[in-house]
Structure formats: structure tokens, C-alpha cells
Write an enzyme that holds these catalytic residues in place. Structure first.
Site, PDB file in Angstrom:
ATOM      1  N   TYR A  46     -25.371  63.000  -2.637  1.00 52.04           N
ATOM      2  CA  TYR A  46     -24.844  63.140  -4.006  1.00 52.04           C
ATOM      3  C   TYR A  46     -23.403  63.668  -3.983  1.00 52.04           C
ATOM      4  CZ  TYR A  46     -29.838  63.066  -5.372  1.00 52.04           C
ATOM      5  OH  TYR A  46     -31.168  62.749  -5.539  1.00 52.04           O
ATOM      6  N   HIS A 104     -34.495  62.225   2.926  1.00 51.43           N
ATOM      7  CA  HIS A 104     -34.277  61.549   1.639  1.00 51.43           C
ATOM      8  C   HIS A 104     -35.102  60.251   1.496  1.00 51.43           C
ATOM      9  CE1 HIS A 104     -30.998  61.352  -1.677  1.00 51.43           C
ATOM     10  NE2 HIS A 104     -32.098  60.785  -2.097  1.00 51.43           N
TER      11      HIS A 104
HETATM   12  N1  LIG Z   1     -35.295  61.677  -3.789  1.00 55.28           N
HETATM   13  C1  LIG Z   1     -34.818  60.605  -4.373  1.00 55.28           C
HETATM   14  O1  LIG Z   1     -34.837  59.510  -3.800  1.00 55.28           O
HETATM   15  C2  LIG Z   1     -34.275  60.697  -5.746  1.00 55.28           C
HETATM   16  C3  LIG Z   1     -34.083  61.939  -6.322  1.00 55.28           C
HETATM   17  N2  LIG Z   1     -33.570  62.071  -7.594  1.00 55.28           N
HETATM   18  C4  LIG Z   1     -33.479  63.433  -8.173  1.00 55.28           C
HETATM   19  O2  LIG Z   1     -34.233  63.452  -9.386  1.00 55.28           O
HETATM   20  C5  LIG Z   1     -33.420  63.965 -10.441  1.00 55.28           C
HETATM   21  C6  LIG Z   1     -33.864  63.438 -11.777  1.00 55.28           C
HETATM   22  O3  LIG Z   1     -33.796  62.023 -11.830  1.00 55.28           O
HETATM   23  P1  LIG Z   1     -32.657  61.211 -12.618  1.00 55.28           P
HETATM   24  O4  LIG Z   1     -32.503  59.929 -11.889  1.00 55.28           O
HETATM   25  O5  LIG Z   1     -31.476  62.049 -12.787  1.00 55.28           O
HETATM   26  O6  LIG Z   1     -33.336  60.842 -13.994  1.00 55.28           O
HETATM   27  P2  LIG Z   1     -34.103  61.628 -15.171  1.00 55.28           P
HETATM   28  O7  LIG Z   1     -35.398  60.914 -15.384  1.00 55.28           O
HETATM   29  O8  LIG Z   1     -34.109  63.078 -14.924  1.00 55.28           O
HETATM   30  O9  LIG Z   1     -33.225  61.276 -16.435  1.00 55.28           O
HETATM   31  C7  LIG Z   1     -31.920  61.746 -16.577  1.00 55.28           C
HETATM   32  C8  LIG Z   1     -31.302  61.006 -17.749  1.00 55.28           C
HETATM   33  O10 LIG Z   1     -32.059  61.259 -18.944  1.00 55.28           O
HETATM   34  C9  LIG Z   1     -31.254  61.925 -19.903  1.00 55.28           C
HETATM   35  N3  LIG Z   1     -32.072  62.989 -20.502  1.00 55.28           N
HETATM   36  C10 LIG Z   1     -32.419  64.179 -19.952  1.00 55.28           C
HETATM   37  N4  LIG Z   1     -33.221  64.872 -20.775  1.00 55.28           N
HETATM   38  C11 LIG Z   1     -33.387  64.106 -21.879  1.00 55.28           C
HETATM   39  C12 LIG Z   1     -34.100  64.284 -23.077  1.00 55.28           C
HETATM   40  N5  LIG Z   1     -34.825  65.395 -23.327  1.00 55.28           N
HETATM   41  N6  LIG Z   1     -34.064  63.291 -24.014  1.00 55.28           N
HETATM   42  C13 LIG Z   1     -33.353  62.181 -23.776  1.00 55.28           C
HETATM   43  N7  LIG Z   1     -32.651  61.946 -22.654  1.00 55.28           N
HETATM   44  C14 LIG Z   1     -32.668  62.904 -21.703  1.00 55.28           C
HETATM   45  C15 LIG Z   1     -30.053  62.452 -19.145  1.00 55.28           C
HETATM   46  O11 LIG Z   1     -28.900  62.462 -19.959  1.00 55.28           O
HETATM   47  P3  LIG Z   1     -27.815  63.642 -19.976  1.00 55.28           P
HETATM   48  O12 LIG Z   1     -27.653  64.143 -18.588  1.00 55.28           O
HETATM   49  O13 LIG Z   1     -26.623  63.009 -20.548  1.00 55.28           O
HETATM   50  O14 LIG Z   1     -28.425  64.691 -20.854  1.00 55.28           O
HETATM   51  C16 LIG Z   1     -29.891  61.430 -18.033  1.00 55.28           C
HETATM   52  O15 LIG Z   1     -29.184  60.299 -18.506  1.00 55.28           O
HETATM   53  C17 LIG Z   1     -32.020  63.518 -10.019  1.00 55.28           C
HETATM   54  O16 LIG Z   1     -31.016  64.152 -10.790  1.00 55.28           O
HETATM   55  C18 LIG Z   1     -32.051  63.854  -8.551  1.00 55.28           C
HETATM   56  O17 LIG Z   1     -31.871  65.242  -8.374  1.00 55.28           O
HETATM   57  C19 LIG Z   1     -33.271  60.946  -8.332  1.00 55.28           C
HETATM   58  C20 LIG Z   1     -33.406  59.680  -7.793  1.00 55.28           C
HETATM   59  C21 LIG Z   1     -33.914  59.452  -6.458  1.00 55.28           C
HETATM   60  O1  LIG Z   2     -30.641  59.677  -6.397  1.00 53.96           O
HETATM   61  C1  LIG Z   2     -31.213  59.600  -5.297  1.00 53.96           C
HETATM   62  O2  LIG Z   2     -31.687  60.569  -4.716  1.00 53.96           O
HETATM   63  C2  LIG Z   2     -31.322  58.307  -4.667  1.00 53.96           C
HETATM   64  O3  LIG Z   2     -31.970  58.137  -3.656  1.00 53.96           O
HETATM   65  C3  LIG Z   2     -30.560  57.237  -5.355  1.00 53.96           C
HETATM   66  O4  LIG Z   2     -29.925  56.415  -4.461  1.00 53.96           O
HETATM   67  C4  LIG Z   2     -31.463  56.423  -6.175  1.00 53.96           C
HETATM   68  O5  LIG Z   2     -32.281  55.774  -5.292  1.00 53.96           O
HETATM   69  C5  LIG Z   2     -30.655  55.554  -7.018  1.00 53.96           C
HETATM   70  O6  LIG Z   2     -30.044  56.035  -7.918  1.00 53.96           O
HETATM   71  C6  LIG Z   2     -30.617  54.123  -6.766  1.00 53.96           C
HETATM   72  O7  LIG Z   2     -29.954  53.495  -7.806  1.00 53.96           O
END
Ligand SMILES: NC(=O)C1=CN([C@@H]2O[C@H](COP(=O)(O)OP(=O)(O)OC[C@H]3O[C@@H](n4cnc5c(N)ncnc54)[C@H](OP(=O)(O)O)[C@@H]3O)[C@@H](O)[C@H]2O)C=CC1
Ligand SMILES: O=C(O)C(=O)[C@@H](O)[C@H](O)C(=O)CO
Length: 273
Positions: A46, A104
Site C-alpha cells: 500500500y 499478503h
Molecule cells: N489482504 C488483502 O488482500 C486485502 C486487504 N484489504 C484491506 O481491507 C480494507 C477494507 O477493504 P476496502 O477494499 O478498503 O473496502 P471497504 O469494503 O472497507 O469499503 C471502503 C469503501 O466504502 C466506503 N465506505 C466506508 N464506510 C461506508 C459507509 N458506512 N457507508 C458508505 N460507504 C462507506 C469508503 O469510502 P470513504 O473512504 O470515502 O469513506 C470506501 O470507498 C482495506 O482498506 C485494506 O486494509 C483490501 C483488499 C485486499
Molecule cells: O488491497 C489489497 O490488499 C490487495 O491485495 C489489492 O491488490 C486488492 O487485491 C485490489 O485492490 C485489487 O484491485
């Protein structure tokens, strides 16, 4: 609260930080901590490990009250490379230790996740990281870690939301004392208009986001929603006050669909470096 096989205790809900970077990102993380979040989810990939650590410092929270998470990228899974990457993650934060470090992605076709796991076990021995786990590991990958090293991950962070309820994966985690964390627990916001969810929200005078997060909590899943603004951070945390009826939980779980993944990232074949 969630408890792993070795007694590790994690809070009911955590805070995602993907895309939070720089000055605004650090302020957002600090605000989240001020609202009451203690578990923060960052990753080497990130490019915000320093931002999230800066947010901890700006919040004024005591370091020991924070659970700082980061993750090892696929391109650094070879043993020596993994060791240096863990050290690099630590130096980026300026902390003396990281609380939780996760592989990851398994990248099974590369075949290096067992040596990455051994590097994490050894870094834990050295005190660089206090707890170790994985992300996106299927039961077969977890079995392989257990067979090869005897060490079972404390956490497995997987894609999990109402369109991908992960029933079998969650049952495996429960049976083995592995805490299941949900990434993209709100499916990045794109299921909050679903009529099943909005109807339940109206019935409880809650928001759709709160309903989805209460569903995670009811299933003993540690959701890590990301939200930039303090208002949404507080809204999501307040989901802890909402208790759903068993029929409501079932109705949300029934939203699962074969094509529920956000970007079709099936860990059996998907690779991320
Ligand atoms: N291990 C892995 O492979 C992965 C890990 N992750 C982790 O998981 C975390 C969470 O997943 P993420 O992909 O960010 O998605 P989320 O499902 O947490 O959604 C985040 C989005 O939803 C919006 N949002 C948040 N709260 C609300 C609400 N109450 N009502 C409406 N919209 C809302 C946010 O907008 P805004 O910010 O503008 O409020 C943002 O656009 C990531 O940030 C990361 O740390 C994510 C993907 C892959
Ligand atoms: O956000 C994470 O941790 C990921 O692994 C991302 O790469 C996630 O898989 C993603 O956002 C792909 O579009």
C-alpha cells in the site's frame, strides 16, 4: 473480541487503510484511533506503512494500545528476501515492533509461501513481529503450513462480504482457532443499495453499512472497513451497538453468489506480487 488458538485477542472490528496516504491519510488514521479503532491494517504494497504509523503518533494513543498490521508482498516470499522485507516494514514505521504481519497472497503456483512463513516464524522469534498470519489462504494452503512448519496462522484475512459469505472458509477458521478477518467487508460500498440490506437497515433505524458490519460481527468475523471521514469511521464503529435477528443474518448470508468476488481474485489461481 476475537480469540485465536494461542490466546491472541483482537478487537471486534478494525480499520482498513488501503489508499490512505500522506498528510490527509495520517490525519484520517489519527481520527479513526480517536474514534476508538485500535487495529490498523496496512501493507508493504500500500506504500502507506509510514503514513499509518504517523497517524498513530498524531493520535497520541499509547503504542501498546494499537495493533499495527502489515503484509508481505508476493514478490518478496523467498526466505532471505522476506526477512529483509519484514525489517524494511518495521523501519518504515519507526516502531520497535509490529503487532501482526501477514503473508499478503499465497501465490500457490510460485510455491514459496512455506519459506515466507518460516521467515515470519523466525522474525517473530527475533521480536520484530509479535503475531503472524496470512491473507487469502485456502484451507489447502493452511494445511500445508501446518504440515511443513507445525505453526498455524493466528489470522487469515480473506475477501468476505454478503455477496461472498465464505461459509466453508469461515467454518475452517473456527474449527482451527484462526481468526477470520474480512477484507472489503462493505464490498467497497457497492452492495449498500441492495434491497435486502436497506430493508433491514430501515427496520433498525440503522445505515446499510452498519447492517453489513453487524452481520460480520454476528458471524464472528473481524471486519476492517476503510473510511476516510471521521463521520463514517464513527458510523461504522457504531455498528457494534446493532444486533440482528437470526433470520436477518440468514437473509444477508443468502445474498452470496458464485460471481460475488469484486475482481475475480480466486486465491487458487490469482497471483499478486
Ligand atoms: N489482504 C488483502 O488482500 C486485502 C486487504 N484489504 C484491506 O481491507 C480494507 C477494507 O477493504 P476496502 O477494499 O478498503 O473496502 P471497504 O469494503 O472497507 O469499503 C471502503 C469503501 O466504502 C466506503 N465506505 C466506508 N464506510 C461506508 C459507509 N458506512 N457507508 C458508505 N460507504 C462507506 C469508503 O469510502 P470513504 O473512504 O470515502 O469513506 C470506501 O470507498 C482495506 O482498506 C485494506 O486494509 C483490501 C483488499 C485486499
Ligand atoms: O488491497 C489489497 O490488499 C490487495 O491485495 C489489492 O491488490 C486488492 O487485491 C485490489 O485492490 C485489487 O484491485
Amino acid at each position: 473480541m476475537h480469540i485465536a488458538h494461542d490466546g491472541l485477542q483482537l478487537p471486534t472490528i478494525g480499520f482498513g487503510t488501503y489508499k490512505l496516504k500522506g498528510n490527509e491519510g495520517a490525519d484520517s488514521v489519527a481520527a479513526a484511533i480517536d474514534r476508538g479503532y485500535t487495529l490498523l491494517d496496512s501493507a508493504f504494497n500500500y506504500e502507506n506503512e509510514a503514513t499509518v504509523a504517523e497517524g498513530v503518533r498524531r493520535s497520541g494513543a499509547a503504542r501498546e494500545n494499537i495493533i499495527y498490521t502489515s503484509k508481505l508482498p508476493g514478490r518478496h516470499q523467498a526466505y532471505d528476501d522476506a526477512t529483509v522485507t519484514i525489517e524494511e516494514s518495521l523501519y518504515r514505521t519507526g516502531f520497535d515492533y509490529l503487532d501482526l504481519y501477514l503473508i499478503h497472497w499465497p501465490n500457490p503456483r510460485v510455491g514459496k509461501y512455506v519459506e515466507a512463513w518460516q521467515a515470519m516464524i523466525d522474525a517473530k522469534e527475533r521480536g520484530l513481529i509479535r503475531h503472524i498470519g496470512v491473507c487469502n489462504f485456502l484451507p489447502e494452503h493452511l494445511e500445508e503450513l501446518k504440515k511443513e512448519t507445525g505453526v498455524v496462522p493466528e489470522v487469515n484475512q480473506v475477501e468476505l462480504h454478503p455477496y461472498l459469505p465464505q461459509v466453508e472458509q469461515l467454518a475452517y477458521g473456527h474449527a482451527n482457532g484462526i481468526i477470520t478477518e474480512a477484507w472489503s467487508p462493505l464490498r467497497r460500498g457497492d452492495l449498500l443499495q441492495d434491497p435486502v440490506i436497506t430493508k433491514i437497515a430501515s427496520a433498525h433505524d440503522a445505515t446499510p453499512g452498519q447492517v453489513v458490519l453487524a452481520w460480520h460481527t454476528a458471524r464472528d468475523v473481524l471486519a476492517i472497513p476503510k473510511a476516510f471521514s471521521p463521520e463514517r469511521q464513527a458510523e461504522n464503529l457504531a455498528s457494534l451497538d446493532l444486533t440482528l435477528e437470526p433470520a436477518e443474518i440468514e437473509a444477508i448470508t443468502a445474498l452470496g453468489r458464485p460471481d460475488g468476488r469484486i475482481n475475480d481474485q480466486d486465491p487458487a489461481v490469482y497471483e499478486e506480487f
